[in-house]
Scaffold this motif. Structure first.
Motif, PDB file in Angstrom:
ATOM      1  N   MET A 167       5.316  46.020  27.006  1.00 32.86           N
ATOM      2  CA  MET A 167       5.147  45.427  28.330  1.00 32.86           C
ATOM      3  C   MET A 167       4.009  46.132  29.079  1.00 32.86           C
ATOM      4  SD  MET A 167       8.463  44.765  30.589  1.00 32.86           S
ATOM      5  CE  MET A 167       8.549  45.919  31.915  1.00 32.86           C
ATOM      6  N   ARG A 170       0.686  45.177  27.545  1.00 33.73           N
ATOM      7  CA  ARG A 170       0.257  43.843  27.975  1.00 33.73           C
ATOM      8  C   ARG A 170      -0.232  43.872  29.420  1.00 33.73           C
ATOM      9  NH1 ARG A 170       5.153  40.390  27.498  1.00 33.73           N
ATOM     10  NH2 ARG A 170       6.231  42.312  26.951  1.00 33.73           N
ATOM     11  N   ALA A 171       0.516  44.572  30.277  1.00 30.76           N
ATOM     12  CA  ALA A 171       0.144  44.614  31.691  1.00 30.76           C
ATOM     13  C   ALA A 171      -1.187  45.329  31.876  1.00 30.76           C
ATOM     14  CB  ALA A 171       1.231  45.301  32.503  1.00 30.76           C
ATOM     15  N   GLU A 174      -3.998  43.062  30.801  1.00 30.43           N
ATOM     16  CA  GLU A 174      -4.309  41.914  31.655  1.00 30.43           C
ATOM     17  C   GLU A 174      -4.910  42.332  33.003  1.00 30.43           C
ATOM     18  OE1 GLU A 174      -1.089  39.099  32.038  1.00 30.43           O
ATOM     19  OE2 GLU A 174      -2.068  38.153  33.750  1.00 30.43           O
ATOM     20  N   LYS A 175      -4.248  43.261  33.694  1.00 34.20           N
ATOM     21  CA  LYS A 175      -4.741  43.679  35.015  1.00 34.20           C
ATOM     22  C   LYS A 175      -4.529  45.182  35.140  1.00 34.20           C
ATOM     23  CE  LYS A 175      -3.657  39.384  37.448  1.00 34.20           C
ATOM     24  NZ  LYS A 175      -2.456  38.578  37.259  1.00 34.20           N
ATOM     25  N   GLU A 177      -5.907  47.535  36.918  1.00 32.93           N
ATOM     26  CA  GLU A 177      -5.886  48.128  38.248  1.00 32.93           C
ATOM     27  C   GLU A 177      -4.523  47.905  38.911  1.00 32.93           C
ATOM     28  OE1 GLU A 177      -8.614  46.541  41.252  1.00 32.93           O
ATOM     29  OE2 GLU A 177      -9.641  48.461  41.028  1.00 32.93           O
ATOM     30  N   LEU A 178      -4.032  46.675  38.788  1.00 34.12           N
ATOM     31  CA  LEU A 178      -2.734  46.359  39.384  1.00 34.12           C
ATOM     32  C   LEU A 178      -1.637  47.200  38.737  1.00 34.12           C
ATOM     33  CD1 LEU A 178      -0.982  44.593  41.257  1.00 34.12           C
ATOM     34  CD2 LEU A 178      -0.798  42.962  39.388  1.00 34.12           C
ATOM     35  N   ALA A 179      -1.722  47.376  37.424  1.00 36.99           N
ATOM     36  CA  ALA A 179      -0.703  48.171  36.732  1.00 36.99           C
ATOM     37  C   ALA A 179      -0.634  49.565  37.338  1.00 36.99           C
ATOM     38  CB  ALA A 179      -1.008  48.239  35.234  1.00 36.99           C
ATOM     39  N   ILE A 184       2.263  52.462  37.189  1.00 39.80           N
ATOM     40  CA  ILE A 184       2.153  52.732  35.760  1.00 39.80           C
ATOM     41  C   ILE A 184       1.005  53.708  35.540  1.00 39.80           C
ATOM     42  CG2 ILE A 184       1.850  51.723  33.471  1.00 39.80           C
ATOM     43  CD1 ILE A 184       4.182  50.491  34.849  1.00 39.80           C
TER      44      ILE A 184
END
Lengths: 290, 230
Positions: A167, A170-171, A174-175, A177-179, A184
């Motif tokens: 997970m 994948r995060a 994909e993004k 910075e957001l993670a 995270i």
């Protein structure tokens, strides 16, 4: 019919090497944003290490399938800590320079030590010869390579879809910075992910050892096709890497059977067609087209 | 709980924020109003730690977090609801909820999330971005609440949503406020801001030019709307 099936199995076996290596490349690119041009060299090191282990310690393929990925993982961790970590904040050009330079160094070192002629490799007896399946005679080793690789791909897929680690991978793919903003620690995963990518390239190398001429240069051509695989599958897409890997293996095998002089050209024709229709690759995300 | 003092931010040579002072107390909802390009999103990115070219101080829960990386600020209790909602397409709805670690005993259980957001319960195995815009906004808010964050940084949560959804977001913000969570709300929708917030900062060209209470805001709504260019 018989011939067709034989080509198909041959293609799927060759595709296994591409699929595994491209899988590692995709995960590394996803989490680190680094396109690892040294991936062909890591594949070559896997094969050479297996050959050396067989020659010096008499470790058979079974052992190499276990030991070499572990060694390659450790090697990947060292490479990441020493070199790759400094790339993460830099212009992608440096990533090309470093990983391509690393390839040259590794290839030359292997040439110095083991020369330019191929190292011999014999698979265990259980994997030699042919096996008859529903009236079709197929090489045992190619079947094994295909099934083994599929098992590894399924295992990676399960880890990616069913675990917290997957997970997070994948995060952060994909993004990223957001993670980080969600708490995270993406940085913590960079080294193990790079090590894993290198390990699985090494594993592809081990599997190819009985199948290919083991030389310092074996990764060069492999790397070129590998990038076609990645472009076809969609950069950063794990499923895309695996599907395109097997697809390219099939194109290569049928090409060699029916149009030997065009076999390699066909792969790039396929790549061009895919880019024309889907610029981000078969499984690429739309953002990649921008 | 959040105390921003003399914050300056740059993009290379260009200064985007000038001596910004912002304070959000416990259970307080504060809006940041300003036109596009005023520096609202830059300010939030500085607070969460994604924009690091700054000077000045960001204190959170009595601790100077100015030099902390983003993931540690999140773990200290800052929850970010991104302006584009930041929902992961490669994660299911439930994975989107479970991705960020729980950061306090205030953390919601999944059960509580699904009770408060029943539209998410039926879609828990669906891909995050298969939800409608309003559902994605609910998911983004639910994700921040699930961690137990004590400060929510919400970037235009009402943007582009149907009035009925905006009304729900207003209710959620009020409920969250009642539990002592602080909210910093970026808004261009002055009417919406006036109905939920206690105080309002007017940001213009990277400077806080005015601090208003809700009565001021309502009285001067026409003038402010003109300023915002709406």
């Amino acid at each position: 019919m018989n011939a067709l099936l034989q080509y198909a199995v041959q293609g799927l076996a060759a595709g296994s090497f591409y699929a595994l290596a491209a899988l590692g490349l995709a995960i590394i690119f996803g989490v680190l944003g680094v396109v690892n041009f040294a991936h062909g060299a890591f594949y070559m090191l896997g094969a050479v290490t297996a050959a050396v282990l067989l020659d010096t310690l008499n470790l058979t393929l079974w052992w190499s399938l276990l030991v070499v990925p572990v060694l390659m993982f450790a090697f990947g961790v060292v490479v990441e800590r020493l070199f790759v970590q400094w790339l993460l904040r830099l212009d992608p050009l440096y990533n090309f320079l470093l990983t391509f330079g690393l390839t040259l160094v590794l290839v030359e070192l292997v040439k110095q030590k083991y020369g330019v002629s191929g190292l011999p490799y014999t698979p265990p007896e259980a994997l030699q010869g042919r096996v008859e399946l529903a009236g079709v005679v197929l090489p045992r080793y190619q079947l094994f390579v295909f099934l083994f690789s599929v098992a590894i791909c399924v295992l990676v897929w399960l880890v990616m879809t069913r675990t917290r680690v997957g997970m997070i991978v994948r995060a952060s793919t994909e993004k990223p910075e957001l993670a980080r903003a969600l708490g995270i620690n993406v940085g913590r995963w960079v080294t193990p992910v790079f090590g894993f990518g290198v390990a699985i390239a090494g594993l592809a190398g081990v599997l190819s050892a009985p199948f290919r001429a083991i030389t310092a240069d074996m990764g060069n051509n492999f790397a070129i096709i590998l990038f076609a695989v990645v472009v076809i599958g969609g950069l950063g897409s794990i499923v895309g890497a695996v599907v395109a890997g097997f697809l390219v293996g099939l194109v290569e095998a049928f090409g060699q059977a029916y149009a030997p002089t065009f076999a390699q050209v066909l792969i790039f024709v396929l790549m061009a067609l895919v880019i024309l229709v889907r610029p981000a690759g078969l499984f690429g995300r739309k953002e990649a087209t921008a | 709980m959040l105390e921003v003092t003399a914050l300056n931010a740059w993009y290379g040579e260009a200064q985007a924020l000038h001596e910004v002072n912002v304070r959000v107390g416990e259970g307080e909802v504060v809006t940041l109003v300003g036109r596009n390009g005023a520096g609202k999103t830059t300010l939030v990115r500085c607070l969460i730690g994604l924009h690091r070219q700054v000077s000045g101080a960001v204190c959170f829960l009595g601790r100077d977090v100015t030099r902390l990386p983003a993931h540690q600020r999140a773990r200290a209790g800052m929850g970010w609801v991104q302006d584009d909602r930041g929902i992961y397409a490669s994660l299911t709805v439930e994975e989107n909820l479970l991705l960020p670690p729980s950061v306090s005993e205030r953390a919601w259980t999944l059960k509580r999330v699904y009770e408060a957001f029943p539209e998410l319960a039926g879609r828990r195995k669906a891909g995050g971005t298969t939800l409608s815009g309003g559902e994605q906004q609910m998911l983004a808010i639910a994700r921040a609440l699930r961690t137990g964050a004590c400060l929510l940084l919400m970037d235009e949560p009402s943007e582009g949503l149907a009035p009925v959804v905006v009304a729900r977001i207003r209710e959620i913000i009020r409920e969250v406020k009642a539990t002592g969570v602080g909210v910093l709300l970026i808004e261009q929708n002055v009417t919406f801001a006036a109905t939920v917030a206690d105080r309002h900062y007017l940001l213009s060209q990277g400077r806080i030019v005015e601090t208003l209470d809700t009565a001021d805001l309502q009285r001067r709504e026409g003038e402010l709307l003109k300023h915002l260019g709406i």
